[in-house]
Design an enzyme around this catalytic site. Structure first.
Site, PDB file in Angstrom:
ATOM      1  N   ARG A  77       0.810  -1.369  -0.024  1.00 33.63           N
ATOM      2  CA  ARG A  77      -0.065  -0.098  -0.044  1.00 33.63           C
ATOM      3  C   ARG A  77       0.881   1.274  -0.033  1.00 33.63           C
ATOM      4  NH1 ARG A  77      -3.447  -0.242   4.899  1.00 33.63           N
ATOM      5  NH2 ARG A  77      -4.284   1.886   4.185  1.00 33.63           N
ATOM      6  N   HIS A 130      -5.617   8.363  12.068  1.00 34.37           N
ATOM      7  CA  HIS A 130      -5.022   6.986  12.243  1.00 34.37           C
ATOM      8  C   HIS A 130      -3.740   6.948  11.738  1.00 34.37           C
ATOM      9  CE1 HIS A 130      -9.560   5.934  11.629  1.00 34.37           C
ATOM     10  NE2 HIS A 130      -9.184   6.414  13.001  1.00 34.37           N
TER      11      HIS A 130
HETATM   12  C1  BJW Z   1     -16.306   7.845  -1.978  1.00 33.52           C
HETATM   13  C2  BJW Z   1     -15.730   7.630  -3.381  1.00 33.52           C
HETATM   14  C3  BJW Z   1     -15.378   8.622  -3.860  1.00 33.52           C
HETATM   15  C4  BJW Z   1     -16.013   5.687  -2.182  1.00 33.52           C
HETATM   16  N1  BJW Z   1     -15.737   9.923  -3.230  1.00 33.52           N
HETATM   17  N2  BJW Z   1     -16.524   8.879  -1.524  1.00 33.52           N
HETATM   18  C5  BJW Z   1     -17.751   2.274  19.935  1.00 33.52           C
HETATM   19  C6  BJW Z   1     -18.653   1.362  19.578  1.00 33.52           C
HETATM   20  C7  BJW Z   1     -18.324   0.273  18.873  1.00 33.52           C
HETATM   21  C8  BJW Z   1     -17.036   0.081  18.520  1.00 33.52           C
HETATM   22  C9  BJW Z   1     -15.949   0.962  18.947  1.00 33.52           C
HETATM   23  C10 BJW Z   1     -16.195   2.308  19.781  1.00 33.52           C
HETATM   24  N3  BJW Z   1     -15.106   2.737  19.907  1.00 33.52           N
HETATM   25  C11 BJW Z   1     -14.084   2.043  19.611  1.00 33.52           C
HETATM   26  C12 BJW Z   1     -14.667   0.873  18.902  1.00 33.52           C
HETATM   27  C13 BJW Z   1     -13.721  -0.134  18.141  1.00 33.52           C
HETATM   28  C14 BJW Z   1     -13.177   0.344  16.855  1.00 33.52           C
HETATM   29  C15 BJW Z   1     -14.326   0.629  16.003  1.00 33.52           C
HETATM   30  O1  BJW Z   1     -14.830   1.847  15.548  1.00 33.52           O
HETATM   31  N4  BJW Z   1     -14.888  -0.307  15.162  1.00 33.52           N
HETATM   32  C16 BJW Z   1     -16.077   0.010  14.427  1.00 33.52           C
HETATM   33  C17 BJW Z   1     -15.885  -1.150  13.121  1.00 33.52           C
HETATM   34  C18 BJW Z   1     -17.356  -0.335  14.917  1.00 33.52           C
HETATM   35  N5  BJW Z   1     -12.326   1.643  17.046  1.00 33.52           N
HETATM   36  C19 BJW Z   1     -11.215   1.344  17.343  1.00 33.52           C
HETATM   37  O2  BJW Z   1     -10.707   0.384  17.623  1.00 33.52           O
HETATM   38  C20 BJW Z   1     -10.184   2.673  17.208  1.00 33.52           C
HETATM   39  N6  BJW Z   1      -9.613   2.577  18.781  1.00 33.52           N
HETATM   40  C21 BJW Z   1     -10.408   3.015  19.635  1.00 33.52           C
HETATM   41  O3  BJW Z   1     -11.159   3.515  19.784  1.00 33.52           O
HETATM   42  O4  BJW Z   1      -9.267   2.849  21.285  1.00 33.52           O
HETATM   43  C22 BJW Z   1     -10.128   2.934  22.408  1.00 33.52           C
HETATM   44  C23 BJW Z   1     -10.931   1.607  22.531  1.00 33.52           C
HETATM   45  C24 BJW Z   1     -10.801   0.490  22.079  1.00 33.52           C
HETATM   46  C25 BJW Z   1     -11.524  -0.412  21.982  1.00 33.52           C
HETATM   47  C26 BJW Z   1     -12.838  -0.340  22.537  1.00 33.52           C
HETATM   48  C27 BJW Z   1     -13.238   0.893  22.985  1.00 33.52           C
HETATM   49  C28 BJW Z   1     -12.292   1.898  22.813  1.00 33.52           C
HETATM   50  C29 BJW Z   1      -9.223   2.538  16.509  1.00 33.52           C
HETATM   51  C30 BJW Z   1      -9.371   2.633  15.225  1.00 33.52           C
HETATM   52  C31 BJW Z   1      -8.456   2.685  14.019  1.00 33.52           C
HETATM   53  C32 BJW Z   1      -8.940   2.491  12.511  1.00 33.52           C
HETATM   54  N7  BJW Z   1      -7.829   1.854  12.047  1.00 33.52           N
HETATM   55  C33 BJW Z   1      -8.025   1.731  10.448  1.00 33.52           C
HETATM   56  C34 BJW Z   1      -6.729   1.494   9.616  1.00 33.52           C
HETATM   57  C35 BJW Z   1      -5.685   2.486   9.730  1.00 33.52           C
HETATM   58  C36 BJW Z   1      -4.411   1.933   9.251  1.00 33.52           C
HETATM   59  C37 BJW Z   1      -4.616   1.528   7.577  1.00 33.52           C
HETATM   60  O5  BJW Z   1      -4.777   2.482   6.855  1.00 33.52           O
HETATM   61  O6  BJW Z   1      -4.465   0.489   7.445  1.00 33.52           O
HETATM   62  O7  BJW Z   1      -8.291   3.123   9.870  1.00 33.52           O
HETATM   63  S1  BJW Z   1      -9.159   0.741   9.941  1.00 33.52           S
HETATM   64  C38 BJW Z   1      -9.886   1.672   8.495  1.00 33.52           C
HETATM   65  O8  BJW Z   1     -11.017   2.398   9.072  1.00 33.52           O
HETATM   66  C39 BJW Z   1      -8.958   2.998   8.406  1.00 33.52           C
HETATM   67  C40 BJW Z   1      -9.758   4.032   8.069  1.00 33.52           C
HETATM   68  O9  BJW Z   1      -9.039   5.412   8.255  1.00 33.52           O
HETATM   69  C41 BJW Z   1     -11.116   3.740   8.910  1.00 33.52           C
HETATM   70  C42 BJW Z   1     -11.971   4.422   8.452  1.00 33.52           C
HETATM   71  O10 BJW Z   1     -12.618   3.913   7.188  1.00 33.52           O
HETATM   72  P1  BJW Z   1     -13.150   4.781   6.200  1.00 33.52           P
HETATM   73  O11 BJW Z   1     -12.071   5.977   5.742  1.00 33.52           O
HETATM   74  O12 BJW Z   1     -14.520   5.509   6.524  1.00 33.52           O
HETATM   75  O13 BJW Z   1     -13.295   4.081   4.636  1.00 33.52           O
HETATM   76  P2  BJW Z   1     -14.176   2.885   4.439  1.00 33.52           P
HETATM   77  O14 BJW Z   1     -13.413   1.945   3.417  1.00 33.52           O
HETATM   78  O15 BJW Z   1     -14.759   2.410   5.564  1.00 33.52           O
HETATM   79  O16 BJW Z   1     -15.223   3.802   3.562  1.00 33.52           O
HETATM   80  C43 BJW Z   1     -15.161   4.540   2.321  1.00 33.52           C
HETATM   81  C44 BJW Z   1     -16.328   5.406   2.214  1.00 33.52           C
HETATM   82  O17 BJW Z   1     -15.745   6.190   0.822  1.00 33.52           O
HETATM   83  C45 BJW Z   1     -17.484   4.811   1.693  1.00 33.52           C
HETATM   84  O18 BJW Z   1     -18.662   5.084   2.423  1.00 33.52           O
HETATM   85  C46 BJW Z   1     -17.626   5.005   0.132  1.00 33.52           C
HETATM   86  O19 BJW Z   1     -19.107   4.995  -0.185  1.00 33.52           O
HETATM   87  C47 BJW Z   1     -16.964   6.222   0.056  1.00 33.52           C
HETATM   88  N8  BJW Z   1     -16.405   6.571  -1.471  1.00 33.52           N
HETATM   89  N9  BJW Z   1     -15.512   6.059  -3.391  1.00 33.52           N
HETATM   90  C48 BJW Z   1     -16.230  10.144  -2.001  1.00 33.52           C
HETATM   91  N10 BJW Z   1     -14.869   8.792  -5.061  1.00 33.52           N
END
Ligand code: BJW
Ligand code: ZN
Length: 270
Positions: A77, A130
């Site tokens: 990546r 992130h």
């Molecule tokens: C377009 C397009 C175009 C396409 N134009 N748009 C509360 C409730 C439930 C769970 C949790 C909570 N708090 C924490 C959690 C756990 C967890 C979490 O959120 N889980 C969920 C899945 C529910 N969060 C964490 O673990 C976080 N840590 C934390 O909270 O620590 C304390 C804690 C821990 C445990 C429990 C409680 C508290 C850390 C989160 C870290 C996320 N890391 C990643 C990887 C980063 C490294 C890497 O790049 O490899 O970050 S995962 C991945 O998701 C990456 C992204 O930044 C992130 C968000 O994704 P994003 O950017 O939204 O992308 P997509 O692919 O999901 O969506 C793309 C969008 O684009 C779509 O909507 C398309 O339609 C659109 N699109 N083409 C405009 N041309």
């Protein structure tokens, strides 16, 4: 919430919000870089990683279970990101940031993306929530580790996984990318800066994120509490759509330049 298709002309109330905003937060996600050729987290993967979803690989458990697989995924990546270019969406945000700075306002770019495409388009990024894919640290002692650029061309998926290097400081831990995996804490300064910007903003634009990964997805709610207008730009409905004032259904590389043009914000000056 008012949902608008990209084929409609931008309604006057959206144009007015964009034209009159002085303190803007843009929260971006993977969709922002999709038109540059960087896959989002929800796309099906190919090659070495076809059996895994991106979300399965972005965890400490995955790195512990198979460091070479996760390391090579990140190296590929990193190479891909280095090989692609910012798209018109990135450039429009940069132009908007310059325009607002000229007017005595500001645009705070808050991104969940680990790429540097905002910066390469000329945007000063306030917060990489992130982390960053281009720097590395020891998974044990957390010391920074210098790693040469990947040897791949960025477009070919490497044929075999390669082991991450060991940390020269402790000679024990493995190098890992300086990103935030699931279950890890976000960098406090980045999250605090993003929170403060939203609390001071008069418009929040949410671009290209599925709005489900916490705590980033909760940031727009701080604006909602204060009655700040929220605009989403995304071809699909997201976890945040229901709290938006406007959801513009289209690709960020098309919608952002159109929005700025409609508001009379110059796009091409550098
Ligand atoms: C377009 C397009 C175009 C396409 N134009 N748009 C509360 C409730 C439930 C769970 C949790 C909570 N708090 C924490 C959690 C756990 C967890 C979490 O959120 N889980 C969920 C899945 C529910 N969060 C964490 O673990 C976080 N840590 C934390 O909270 O620590 C304390 C804690 C821990 C445990 C429990 C409680 C508290 C850390 C989160 C870290 C996320 N890391 C990643 C990887 C980063 C490294 C890497 O790049 O490899 O970050 S995962 C991945 O998701 C990456 C992204 O930044 C992130 C968000 O994704 P994003 O950017 O939204 O992308 P997509 O692919 O999901 O969506 C793309 C969008 O684009 C779509 O909507 C398309 O339609 C659109 N699109 N083409 C405009 N041309
Ligand atoms: Zn170490």
């Amino acid at each position: 919430m008012r949902e608008l298709s990209v084929t409609e002309s931008v309604p006057e109330d959206v144009v007015t919000l964009v034209r009159e905003a002085r303190q803007v937060v843009a929260l971006s996600g993977a969709g922002m870089s999709a038109e540059s050729g960087v896959p989002t987290f929800r796309e099906v993967q190919r090659g070495l990683w076809e059996r895994f979803s991106a979300e399965e690989l972005a965890t400490p458990d995955a790195f512990e279970a198979d460091p070479a697989l996760v390391w090579t995924w990140y190296r590929w990546r990193q190479a891909l990101i280095a090989a692609v270019e910012p798209n018109p969406g990135h450039r429009a945000l940069a132009a908007w940031q310059r325009h607002l700075a000229d007017q005595g306002g500001w645009l705070a770019a808050v991104t969940q993306n680990v790429d540097d495409l905002h910066e390469r388009a000329g945007t000063d990024v306030l917060a990489h929530l992130h982390g960053s894919i281009t720097t590395h640290r020891c998974a044990d002692c957390q010391e920074p580790v210098e790693v040469p650029d990947p040897a791949y061309d960025g477009f070919t998926v490497p044929p075999e996984p390669e082991q991450p290097p060991r940390c020269p400081a402790c000679q024990e831990g493995l190098a890992r990318p300086d990103v935030v995996w699931f279950s890890e804490m976000l960098p406090a300064e980045a999250f605090d800066a993003a929170t403060a910007a939203i609390r001071a903003s008069d418009l929040v634009i949410v671009v290209g994120t599925s709005g489900i990964v916490q705590p980033a997805a909760s940031l727009p709610l701080l604006g909602l509490e204060r009655g700040v207008p929220l605009i989403e730009i995304n071809p699909e409905e997201t976890g945040l759509t229901e709290v938006m004032d406007f959801a513009i259904r289209g690709r960020s590389g098309e919608v952002l330049p159109r929005l700025l043009a409609a508001a009379g914000i110059p796009l091409d000056r550098r």
